[in-house]
Design an enzyme around this catalytic site. Structure first.
Site, short mmCIF file in Angstrom:
data_model
loop_
_atom_site.label_atom_id
_atom_site.label_comp_id
_atom_site.label_asym_id
_atom_site.label_seq_id
_atom_site.Cartn_x
_atom_site.Cartn_y
_atom_site.Cartn_z
N SER A 122 32.74 43.07 41.99
CA SER A 122 31.64 42.59 41.19
C SER A 122 30.38 43.37 41.55
O SER A 122 30.38 44.60 41.49
CB SER A 122 31.46 41.07 41.39
N GLU A 217 36.01 46.79 34.82
CA GLU A 217 36.24 45.37 34.58
C GLU A 217 34.88 44.69 34.54
O GLU A 217 33.88 45.29 34.93
CB GLU A 217 37.14 44.77 35.67
N HIS A 286 37.54 40.20 37.72
CA HIS A 286 37.19 38.87 37.27
C HIS A 286 38.26 38.27 36.36
O HIS A 286 38.76 38.93 35.45
CB HIS A 286 35.86 38.90 36.50
#
Length: 316
Positions: A122, A217, A286
């Site tokens: 992330s 992603e 995620h």
């Protein structure tokens, strides 16, 4: 299977950290957003159950508005654990926001002198790519402690995590759900959260894209915003440099059939002229099992059989 496309790149291969063994001491730091104590506690318990001795940064629960303490403190804690010879691996407590602010404060040369496992994803994408590029260190895109581990990842994910960090999952093959463009390519794996990769463009910490396999992603981005980021990647010249593209989790981006159709359309349009393999639906990031994978190692993106293959050692 076809000829492997491989664009030239003269960079030095990143150093492989030592494999993580049961009984090794690991650290948990908070380089990004503020951390909730209950999540941190649950995640640390998972690491302990896996057989590791866990040291949590005493600053992990600091709060500076939305951040886990000041930039200087967060950078110093990360630097300290890299310098500590007793620590064999470092896990990020969570992502969210803020790790990009640390990059000018880190001594990447000092980190390079003590290569060790570093895990996160992330917003931690900033650190993963900077450590691969600036410290020449293999890093690991995978679960964070106070968020993902605390939310009870499946037994499959935890076994995968232990196997990859311990070097026992070698060689590794991960299937993708869709082949958007066929082909076969080999290159060093980089990337991560798409919005962070895009935010790194134009900075001295941006990864080298030449001849790389680019993983993308994200979470919570509407299809038009995904296309805007793809447009920036294309118009900045990034997509014309990579040897292949593979998409992981896109939670909150393609939750409806219409959103999924639009994102697939935009990806195909932005990559159709590249002549490289493009895959989607890797169980990484995620909204997935968030299987840990190494960055900075050579991989093969097989667009004929729909898989990402790791056949080079990522730990020593």
């Amino acid at each position: 299977m076809g000829q492997v496309a491989q664009k030239s790149d003269m960079s030095v291969a990143p150093a492989r950290p030592a494999a993580l063994k049961p009984g090794d001491k690991v650290a948990v730091v908070a380089p990004c957003a503020a951390v909730k104590p209950e999540g941190l506690e649950r995640g640390v318990e998972v690491l302990a159950t896996m057989g590791y001795r866990v040291e949590v940064s005493p600053k992990a629960l600091d709060r500076d508005d939305i951040l886990a303490g000041t930039d200087a403190v967060r950078a110093a804690e990360l630097q300290r654990f890299f310098a500590d010879p007793q620590i064999k691996a470092i896990f990020a407590a969570r992502g969210g926001y803020g790790s990009g602010r640390l990059l000018p404060l880190l001594d990447f040369a000092a980190i390079a002198r003590r290569p060790k496992i570093f895990v996160g994803f992330s917003d931690v994408t900033y650190l993963l790519n900077a450590l691969v590029g600036q410290s020449q260190l293999v890093c690991f895109h995978g679960p964070t402690v106070a968020m993902d581990l605390a939310r009870s990842l499946s037994a499959v994910s935890l076994a995968h995590l232990k196997g990859v960090l311990g070097g026992e999952a070698f060689p590794l093959v991960l299937p993708a759900q869709e082949v958007l463009h066929e082909g076969l390519a080999r290159g060093e794996l980089i990337g991560g959260c798409m919005s962070v990769v895009v935010a790194m463009l134009g900075t001295r910490y941006a990864p080298s894209f030449e001849g790389r396999i680019l993983l993308l992603e994200d979470i919570g981005e509407k299809p038009y915003r995904v296309d805007r980021m793809l447009t920036q990647l294309a118009q900045s010249g990034v997509l014309s440099k990579v040897a292949g593209v593979v998409f992981g989790g896109m939670r909150g981006c393609e939750d409806t059939p219409q959103e999924r159709r639009l994102i697939r359309r935009f990806v195909r349009e932005q990559t159709c002229a590249l002549g490289v393999p493009v895959l989607a639906g890797l169980d990484v990031g995620h909204g997935t099992e968030n299987l840990v994978i190494p960055f900075g190692v050579q991989v093969t993106l097989d667009g004929h059989n729909g898989r990402l293959c790791f056949a080079d050692k990522w730990v020593s």
